[in-house]
Each structure stands twice: as structure tokens, then as C-alpha cells.
Design an enzyme around this catalytic site. Sequence first.
Site, PDB file in Angstrom:
ATOM      1  CB  ALA A  33      12.201   7.759   0.469  1.00  0.00           C
ATOM      2  CG  ASN A  34       7.890   8.121  -3.267  1.00  0.00           C
ATOM      3  OD1 ASN A  34       8.375   8.910  -4.183  1.00  0.00           O
ATOM      4  ND2 ASN A  34       6.874   8.298  -2.519  1.00  0.00           N
ATOM      5  NE  ARG A  35      12.792   3.288  -8.201  1.00  0.00           N
ATOM      6  CZ  ARG A  35      14.004   2.720  -7.701  1.00  0.00           C
ATOM      7  NH1 ARG A  35      15.102   3.680  -7.845  1.00  0.00           N
ATOM      8  NH2 ARG A  35      14.279   1.825  -7.640  1.00  0.00           N
ATOM      9  CB  SER A  36       8.441  11.473  -6.074  1.00  0.00           C
ATOM     10  OG  SER A  36       8.284  12.791  -6.377  1.00  0.00           O
ATOM     11  CB  ALA A  99       5.206  10.616  -5.131  1.00  0.00           C
TER      12      ALA A  99
END
Length: 226
Positions: A33-36, A99
Amino acid sequence: EGLLAAGGPLVGRHVLITSGPTHEPIDPVRYIANRSSGKQGHAIARAAAAAGARVTLVSGPVNLPDPFGVAVVQVESARDMLAAVEQALPADIAIFAAAVADWRVANAGTQKIKKNGGALPALSLAENPDILATIAHRNAGRPQLVVGFAAETQNVIDNAQKKLARKGCDLIVANDVSPANGVMGGDRNTVHLVTASGVDTWPTLSKADVAEKLMAHLARMIEVRP
Ligand code: CTP
Ligand code: CA
């Protein structure tokens, strides 16, 4: 808030927005995943509804309430997000604030991957479809206005101008997501509106104010481009 707008510049329009990260499975219990946080995309959905539009929000996994008066479609992966976007079209305006994970795991396990005496599992990656570029390059059924974001940590304007051209969208909202700026997960944003005719840098604003200002701007753009 609390009341639905009776009027507004986007009455009769359908606005489609993507928001949040995507989750790309490694196996049934793990993901990339990512930090969005989804805060900017969800704020845009709220602002579009307040401007009188019918709004569809296609969202990856976030810890946010569904915006009032907005049809929310929840998805996990980039491929699910593309399918949900195609399902929600046609739209007058499409804003791709998500994102999206650039890569998925090509060899995702169907069962939980087990430790195996110190042998390390190797993940092989495959590139995800570019949802924004796919929709913006459509001949039939392209939304009148297609807006992308650019998440950059360096050469923000230059990279955003390249994305504008490569993806075939009408406008890029560029922001510097370096950790020191606190944009990802934070409540404020500093954005640059990048079009073929130039760059407009806005002051640092709350994500709610960026959303309102952006929807007002898009409402004016769509008026003059029938
Ligand atoms: N985007 C998308 N689908 C993808 C990747 C990105 O729709 N698979 C959209 C994002 O929602 C955003 C824009 O494309 O509106 C730019 O995303 P960004 O991550 O900044 O650019 P990329 O083209 O993925 O390039 P890179 O991450 O290498 O900078
Ligand atoms: Ca990317």
C-alpha cells in the site's frame, strides 16, 4: 454542512472522483500500500456535491466517513478501481485523486505464504493499468474535463508537465508529497495547477479549501468548454 445544495454551478453534472490508496495483495492476509489518507479526494467529493453535482466517489481503503450525499464505491486494488471507474462512467468531470499503486504482485499467493526454514519469498511485480491515462485517452465517452494529480518529491512542476502530456488530461494538480511537507495524511496542501497554458501556484490551504477552490475552477472551465 448538513443541507444539500439546492442550486450550485454543477447542477445536472456527474462528477467522478477516485480517492485513497490501493491495496495490492501479496497473499490473502498481506498487501502493498502507500501513505495516502484519502483526505484530499474525499474533500473534493464533498465540494462537488456542495456545488450541486451528482457525485460518484471510487475509493480505496481509507479511515474516513463516506461524504454526505455522495455515492461511494469501495475498492481495494488498482484493477478493481479501474473496473469501478468504467462502471461509473459516463461523467462530465473526472478527477483522479487516488494514489494508485503502480505495481501489483504478479505471483500473489492464494494461501498465506509460510516461513520456510529461512528461505525468503521473492515477490515479482507487474505494472498496474494507468486509470487516468486509460480514461483520458478514450475517444468515445471521454469526460469533458479529465483532471489528474501528480504526487512528487522533486522537480514538481517539470514532472507534472510531463504527466499532463503523457496522460492526456486537461489539468494536473501537482503537490509535493515529501514527508517534511506533511501532505500525505495531513490536513493542508500546497498545489500547483498545471495546464497546457501555464502554472498557477496556490497558497497553502486546508484540503477542504483546495477542494472548494478546485471545484469552482472546474465549474468555470466546463462552462466555457461546452
Ligand atoms: N494514476 C492512475 N493509475 C495509475 C497510476 C496513477 O490513475 N496506475 C493517476 C493518479 O490518480 C494521479 C496521476 O495518475 O491522478 C499521477 O499519479 P502519479 O503517481 O503522480 O504518477 P505516475 O504516472 O504513476 O508516475 P510516478 O508515480 O512514476 O511519478
Ligand atoms: Ca504512481
